[in-house]
Design an enzyme around this catalytic site. Structure first.
Site, short mmCIF file in Angstrom:
data_model
loop_
_atom_site.label_atom_id
_atom_site.label_comp_id
_atom_site.label_asym_id
_atom_site.label_seq_id
_atom_site.Cartn_x
_atom_site.Cartn_y
_atom_site.Cartn_z
N ASP A 83 -8.27 5.61 -5.11
CA ASP A 83 -7.32 4.35 -5.36
C ASP A 83 -7.33 4.15 -6.58
O ASP A 83 -8.00 5.05 -7.63
CB ASP A 83 -7.14 3.31 -4.62
CG ASP A 83 -8.63 2.79 -4.44
OD1 ASP A 83 -9.61 3.15 -5.48
OD2 ASP A 83 -9.34 2.02 -3.83
N GLU A 131 1.08 -0.50 0.07
CA GLU A 131 -0.04 -0.09 -0.01
C GLU A 131 0.51 1.31 -0.35
O GLU A 131 0.89 2.42 -0.81
CB GLU A 131 -0.97 -0.18 1.31
CG GLU A 131 -1.65 -1.23 1.12
CD GLU A 131 -3.57 -1.42 -0.12
OE1 GLU A 131 -3.42 0.18 -0.45
OE2 GLU A 131 -3.86 -1.91 -0.10
#
Length: 148
Positions: free
Chosen positions: A25, A16
């Protein structure tokens, strides 16, 4: 935190990365920290959320992983070692419990086909129909962890 959660945290942090300011995202969901979902409203204005501290990012990651672990524990009925559980926790953290629940991955694993898990994980590399190299790497590492 148990061993599987610690292993999953390392994997999630690696894949991440850390962003203290909100961002979208790859599919447009507002996210912050180590992939903490802020909203399921795609492309929502990021100005709705403030930046966070490292401590908050780590706290939210642990909470998100604990939620993922509970889903794995509920959905997987065969015994798992710490590495296997960690790989699935990371998968659920990234792809969601609903996807695990509806997957051939869950069905085949619960039938005892442990050896199929890396292949089943490798199928989950698309976001909005686009094959993402980051997901290819992540699923490969999850599969390797599962078999370690």
């Amino acid at each position: 935190m148990d061993a599987a959660l610690e292993i999953a945290a390392q994997l999630a942090e690696h894949h991440e990365g850390l962003r203290l300011k909100p961002y979208h995202d790859p599919v447009g969901y507002p996210t912050v920290g180590y992939g903490h979902l802020l909203s399921k409203e795609a492309w929502a204005p990021l100005s709705r959320w403030p930046a966070i501290s490292l401590d908050i990012a780590k706290k939210w990651l642990r909470e998100d992983l604990l939620t993922a672990a509970r889903a794995v524990d509920r959905l997987i009925t065969v015994p798992l070692n710490d590495n296997q559980r960690a790989a699935l926790i990371d998968f659920v953290f990234n792809a969601g419990a609903g996807n695990l629940q509806a997957s051939a991955l869950r069905r085949r694993l619960n039938q005892g086909f442990y050896d199929e898990v890396p292949y089943q994980l490798s199928r989950w590399v698309y976001a909005k129909g686009v094959r993402l190299p980051g997901l290819v790497r992540r699923r490969k590492e999850e599969g390797e962890l599962f078999t370690a």
